[in-house]
Scaffold this motif. Sequence first.
Motif, PDB file in Angstrom:
ATOM      1  N   ILE A 179     -18.351 137.302   5.465  1.00  0.00           N
ATOM      2  CA  ILE A 179     -19.576 137.793   6.749  1.00  0.00           C
ATOM      3  C   ILE A 179     -20.327 136.464   6.718  1.00  0.00           C
ATOM      4  O   ILE A 179     -20.732 136.035   7.764  1.00  0.00           O
ATOM      5  CB  ILE A 179     -20.300 138.920   6.278  1.00  0.00           C
ATOM      6  N   ALA A 235     -13.202 132.594   7.003  1.00  0.00           N
ATOM      7  CA  ALA A 235     -13.536 133.965   7.061  1.00  0.00           C
ATOM      8  C   ALA A 235     -12.372 134.845   7.560  1.00  0.00           C
ATOM      9  O   ALA A 235     -12.134 135.797   7.082  1.00  0.00           O
ATOM     10  CB  ALA A 235     -14.634 134.244   8.174  1.00  0.00           C
ATOM     11  N   ARG A 262     -13.212 140.096  15.949  1.00  0.00           N
ATOM     12  CA  ARG A 262     -14.217 139.186  16.198  1.00  0.00           C
ATOM     13  C   ARG A 262     -14.077 137.524  16.017  1.00  0.00           C
ATOM     14  O   ARG A 262     -14.243 136.880  16.670  1.00  0.00           O
ATOM     15  CB  ARG A 262     -15.583 139.849  15.650  1.00  0.00           C
ATOM     16  N   LEU A 263     -13.276 137.586  14.843  1.00  0.00           N
ATOM     17  CA  LEU A 263     -13.048 136.108  14.339  1.00  0.00           C
ATOM     18  C   LEU A 263     -12.167 135.383  15.302  1.00  0.00           C
ATOM     19  O   LEU A 263     -12.074 134.462  15.614  1.00  0.00           O
ATOM     20  CB  LEU A 263     -12.497 136.209  12.805  1.00  0.00           C
ATOM     21  N   GLY A 268     -18.624 133.703   8.563  1.00  0.00           N
ATOM     22  CA  GLY A 268     -18.919 134.017   9.983  1.00  0.00           C
ATOM     23  C   GLY A 268     -20.371 133.752  10.394  1.00  0.00           C
ATOM     24  O   GLY A 268     -20.247 133.232  11.603  1.00  0.00           O
ATOM     25  N   TYR A 291     -14.900 129.536  10.385  1.00  0.00           N
ATOM     26  CA  TYR A 291     -14.346 130.842  11.053  1.00  0.00           C
ATOM     27  C   TYR A 291     -12.853 131.159  10.611  1.00  0.00           C
ATOM     28  O   TYR A 291     -12.474 132.237  10.128  1.00  0.00           O
ATOM     29  CB  TYR A 291     -14.053 130.679  12.602  1.00  0.00           C
ATOM     30  N   THR A 344     -12.027 145.191  12.544  1.00  0.00           N
ATOM     31  CA  THR A 344     -13.079 144.913  13.641  1.00  0.00           C
ATOM     32  C   THR A 344     -13.459 143.529  13.401  1.00  0.00           C
ATOM     33  O   THR A 344     -13.731 142.599  14.130  1.00  0.00           O
ATOM     34  CB  THR A 344     -14.370 145.937  13.401  1.00  0.00           C
ATOM     35  N   ASP A 345     -13.565 142.978  12.124  1.00  0.00           N
ATOM     36  CA  ASP A 345     -13.994 141.645  11.745  1.00  0.00           C
ATOM     37  C   ASP A 345     -12.987 140.731  12.384  1.00  0.00           C
ATOM     38  O   ASP A 345     -13.140 139.417  12.773  1.00  0.00           O
ATOM     39  CB  ASP A 345     -14.350 141.715  10.428  1.00  0.00           C
ATOM     40  N   PHE A 355     -10.775 138.427   5.785  1.00  0.00           N
ATOM     41  CA  PHE A 355     -11.012 139.659   6.366  1.00  0.00           C
ATOM     42  C   PHE A 355      -9.597 140.113   6.819  1.00  0.00           C
ATOM     43  O   PHE A 355      -9.063 141.322   6.556  1.00  0.00           O
ATOM     44  CB  PHE A 355     -11.582 139.160   7.825  1.00  0.00           C
ATOM     45  N   SER A 371     -15.962 140.342   0.372  1.00  0.00           N
ATOM     46  CA  SER A 371     -16.168 140.892   1.739  1.00  0.00           C
ATOM     47  C   SER A 371     -17.848 140.037   2.380  1.00  0.00           C
ATOM     48  O   SER A 371     -17.660 139.670   3.455  1.00  0.00           O
ATOM     49  CB  SER A 371     -16.495 142.327   1.893  1.00  0.00           C
ATOM     50  N   LYS A 403      -9.795 143.966   7.516  1.00  0.00           N
ATOM     51  CA  LYS A 403     -11.069 144.567   8.155  1.00  0.00           C
ATOM     52  C   LYS A 403     -10.832 144.292   9.724  1.00  0.00           C
ATOM     53  O   LYS A 403     -11.047 143.249  10.268  1.00  0.00           O
ATOM     54  CB  LYS A 403     -12.355 143.805   7.893  1.00  0.00           C
TER      55      LYS A 403
END
Length: 227
Positions: free
Chosen positions: A101, A126, A141-142, A104, A123, A137-138, A130, A97, A135
């Motif tokens: 991060i 990452a 975002r990615l 990212g 990216y 939310t992550d 994720f 994990s 994950k």
Amino acid sequence: MTKKENNLIDNIETAAGTEKADFLKTLGFEILNTNLAKAEEYANESLLLSEDLKYVKGEAAAYYLLGDIYRRKNEFHDAIEVYNKCLRMNKTLKEHSNTAIIFGRLGICYWKLNIFDKALDIYLKALAIFIELDKKTDIARLYNNIGLVYWKIKQYDKALDYFFEALDMKQILGDQATIASTYNNIGNIYNNLKDADKALEYHTLSLKIDEQAGNKKGIANALNNVA
């Protein structure tokens, strides 16, 4: 100084060994937004202590903190160097994990340096982790960050694909603020594609959410886009 900061300082004065290294790191993160110089001091102290103790987890955490400090100071090359040191230690620790991060964070640094091929590669690495860890939310975002890279390199169709993936995930999460931002990004892409009707549609959707939330900056940006 907050109560939590005072408590951490008290703990540092009485602690020893790996516990002290952890308290130093935690205090560094705690003041990251208010005192970068002091945060860097605590990060380096934590790093030196962890190295003396051969405390790999503590070293990795200190490098992570230093990376965040350098990134906030716009010292992106230095940030990349220490993030990569953290990555190598995370492989030993099998911290999947944290690895995602840091990927990212590295992507952001390469983005800021306009090294878009590296940003995209990092990216995507990452994102894969994720997705494996579910994950959401992550992941959202990615997807968004990858869309931004494709936008920068003028691969608009791919940018749209990733923005719509981000939008789907954000709608599942119910994250209205970032949904508005993604609508805005999609509208910008349609502007680049000379599709004025679609651009207006998505900028208007962004504006409605920002108006409901009272987001003055978002409203101003959306109004500028629909003008």
